[in-house]
Design a protein around this motif. Structure first.
Motif, PDB file in Angstrom:
ATOM      1  N   SER A 211      36.501  41.657  23.065  1.00 14.48           N
ATOM      2  CA  SER A 211      36.950  43.193  23.682  1.00 14.48           C
ATOM      3  C   SER A 211      38.290  43.426  23.508  1.00 14.48           C
ATOM      4  N   ASN A 212      39.083  42.482  23.750  1.00 20.05           N
ATOM      5  CA  ASN A 212      40.566  42.924  23.962  1.00 20.05           C
ATOM      6  C   ASN A 212      41.061  43.464  22.807  1.00 20.05           C
ATOM      7  N   ARG A 213      40.618  43.214  21.599  1.00 20.19           N
ATOM      8  CA  ARG A 213      41.458  43.802  20.338  1.00 20.19           C
ATOM      9  C   ARG A 213      40.948  45.390  20.336  1.00 20.19           C
ATOM     10  N   TYR A 214      39.795  45.635  20.721  1.00 22.43           N
ATOM     11  CA  TYR A 214      39.219  47.216  20.654  1.00 22.43           C
ATOM     12  C   TYR A 214      39.966  47.857  21.931  1.00 22.43           C
ATOM     13  N   ALA A 215      40.153  47.423  23.031  1.00 16.95           N
ATOM     14  CA  ALA A 215      40.710  47.874  24.075  1.00 16.95           C
ATOM     15  C   ALA A 215      42.362  48.153  23.735  1.00 16.95           C
ATOM     16  N   LEU A 216      42.828  47.167  22.911  1.00 19.76           N
ATOM     17  CA  LEU A 216      44.405  47.310  22.579  1.00 19.76           C
ATOM     18  C   LEU A 216      44.666  48.356  21.490  1.00 19.76           C
ATOM     19  N   ALA A 217      43.813  48.269  20.564  1.00 20.50           N
ATOM     20  CA  ALA A 217      43.737  49.206  19.603  1.00 20.50           C
ATOM     21  C   ALA A 217      43.812  50.654  20.349  1.00 20.50           C
ATOM     22  N   GLY A 218      42.821  50.815  21.257  1.00 20.88           N
ATOM     23  CA  GLY A 218      42.856  52.234  22.002  1.00 20.88           C
ATOM     24  C   GLY A 218      44.093  52.526  22.691  1.00 20.88           C
ATOM     25  N   LEU A 219      44.615  51.480  23.264  1.00 27.98           N
ATOM     26  CA  LEU A 219      46.030  51.725  24.131  1.00 27.98           C
ATOM     27  C   LEU A 219      47.161  51.898  23.183  1.00 27.98           C
ATOM     28  N   VAL A 309      40.399  42.951  31.979  1.00 29.56           N
ATOM     29  CA  VAL A 309      41.108  43.935  32.929  1.00 29.56           C
ATOM     30  C   VAL A 309      42.697  43.695  33.144  1.00 29.56           C
ATOM     31  N   SER A 310      42.960  42.335  32.984  1.00 29.34           N
ATOM     32  CA  SER A 310      44.621  42.086  32.994  1.00 29.34           C
ATOM     33  C   SER A 310      45.035  42.512  31.969  1.00 29.34           C
ATOM     34  N   VAL A 311      44.458  42.726  30.594  1.00 36.56           N
ATOM     35  CA  VAL A 311      45.072  43.371  29.420  1.00 36.56           C
ATOM     36  C   VAL A 311      45.417  44.496  29.768  1.00 36.56           C
ATOM     37  N   ILE A 312      44.730  45.456  30.079  1.00 36.83           N
ATOM     38  CA  ILE A 312      44.782  46.753  30.348  1.00 36.83           C
ATOM     39  C   ILE A 312      45.970  47.172  31.380  1.00 36.83           C
TER      40      ILE A 312
END
Ligand code: AMP
Ligand code: MG
Length: 414
Positions: A211-219, A309-312
């Motif tokens: 999921s991290n790559r998707y959240a990161l792409a958004g960020l 959550v830590s990623v965000i």
């Protein structure tokens, strides 16, 4: 004494100290390019833009009504002026006015030179060519002076402004067709972890969706960033090193998630230490303790934790300000405000915490915040439900319901 930035150190760096180190370490990109105004939203102006014209260009009316000279106003009693023409928006009155004359005028239309006041149409009565004005009307009303927004030769937008929709509109009103902006940052990112599978795959016990790559792409969705998604790299030291070295050759920034801790399959810090320079790697925040910041040649490196959550949190609190500085944009601190906490919050002293909260405002304007519930760094639903961080200081031992807490709002317009 042990340096808090060394790999052997067990002490933690405070978030403020980490941000200070980043501020010192990052050199903004200086190269610039010209872009059309319509493509400039969100870009960083590399030079201040000066207006070639007055805005408004000429004195014009702010209302539909009648333009007259203040010399013809009779303050004591109603008076009559004779109508001599019309000034339309885009089609100004061409003639000249004598004393005792007025013109019909519409919003945005130029005032004839001899006039300096507009009386709204609701206040006059028209009888053919005779226009009757009331007593006691104010001179100079309902007009917009030339240059009252921006004067010719004055600054429209300053250097290093990240352009907003209003800026784009303002620049268009000055007739600016294109403008110089700092070049985009090239940013590569990837996930690492043997347990990761792609979202097209069948779920499998022991695996999780990446999921991290998707959240990161958004960020990273920002007009200043040109982003490359490198996919997933397994927990393999050689593959990770090859991927990082290759990405460092053609990017300004690499961001990774996972593998940045101290487990047997966590290689990120080792690789960074052997191929480049590690600036720090343990920060006294929760979530988000293991975090690497460093450089490989000229490329900046952020090794974020694996937990979603830590990623965000680490992205928003550490990487986002760093990228903003690198992009050349002027720094600004996030808006933080006090709210009454309506749920008790658990916390052990030690690290500064960014708990997820739901911020509301009552009809008197008072702010209230509630916890989203479970605060584990793998509980991504807590992040999804939240619209603010509740920021608890390192020494806080928790919060009782009714206490004031510091919150940082985000996503408030969604
Ligand atoms: P790590 O930092 O590699 O030890 O990972 C910490 C936790 O985050 C583990 O539970 C991982 O399975 C999880 N994790 C790591 N990478 C991802 C990812 N890309 N998407 C979702 N969870 C991840
Ligand atoms: Mg891992």
């Amino acid at each position: 004494m042990i340096d808090p930035c060394s790999l052997e150190s067990t002490s933690l760096l405070s978030l403020d100290d980490a941000l200070e180190r980043i501020k010192i370490a990052i050199q903004p990109v200086m190269a610039s390019e010209r872009v059309a105004l319509k493509n400039a939203l969100g870009r960083v102006l590399s030079e201040g833009v000066v207006s070639p014209i007055n805005i408004p260009f000429g004195r014009n009316s702010s209302m539909d009504g009648y333009a007259l000279s203040s010399k013809d106003i009779n303050a004591n009693q109603p008076f009559t002026l004779s109508l001599t023409g019309v000034s339309w928006a885009g089609k100004p009155f061409q003639g000249s006015l004598q004393a005792g004359q007025c013109v019909r005028i519409f919003t945005g239309a130029l005032l004839p030179d001899e006039t300096d006041s507009v009386v709204i149409q609701e206040q006059v009565s028209a009888d053919g060519e005779n226009i009757v004005f009331p007593a006691n009307i104010a001179a100079y009303q309902n007009i917009r002076e030339a240059g009252e927004d921006i004067k010719q030769g004055s600054l429209v937008c300053p250097r290093l402004k990240k352009l907003t929709a209003a800026d784009i509109g303002l620049l268009a009103s000055a007739g600016i067709y294109d403008l110089p902006v700092r070049r985009k940052l090239n940013i590569a990112f990837f996930s690492t972890g043997d347990e990761l599978m792609g979202i097209g795959q069948q779920p499998e016990l022991g695996k999780i969706y990446d999921s991290n790559r998707y959240a990161l792409a958004g960020l990273l969705a920002d007009p200043c960033y040109s982003v490359v998604d490198m996919g997933v790299i397994p927990d393999d030291r050689q593959l990770l090193e090859d991927g990082i070295k290759q990405a460092a050759e053609c990017n300004d920034v690499i961001i990774t998630t996972g593998g940045a801790s101290v487990g047997d399959a966590d290689y990120i810090n080792d690789i960074l230490a052997s191929c480049g320079v590690v600036n720090f790697w343990k920060i006294a925040i929760k979530p988000g303790k293991p975090l690497a910041f460093g450089k490989i040649g000229p490329c900046y490196f952020f090794g974020l934790p694996g937990n979603p959550v830590s990623v965000i949190v680490t992205f928003q609190q550490i990487v986002a300000p760093a990228l903003k500085q690198l992009s050349g944009a002027a720094a600004n601190k996030p808006l933080r405000l006090l709210a009454t906490c309506i749920t008790a919050l658990k916390k052990a002293p030690g690290r500064q915490e960014f708990q997820r909260g739901i911020l509301t405002q009552d009809t008197d304007g008072n702010f209230f915040v509630a916890s989203t519930g479970q605060q584990g760094s793998h509980i991504l639903s807590s992040m999804s439900q939240s619209n603010c961080y509740i920021i608890l200081s390192a020494d806080s031992k928790g919060v009782s319901s009714g206490e004031k807490v510091l919150v940082e709002p985000f996503n408030v317009f969604f």
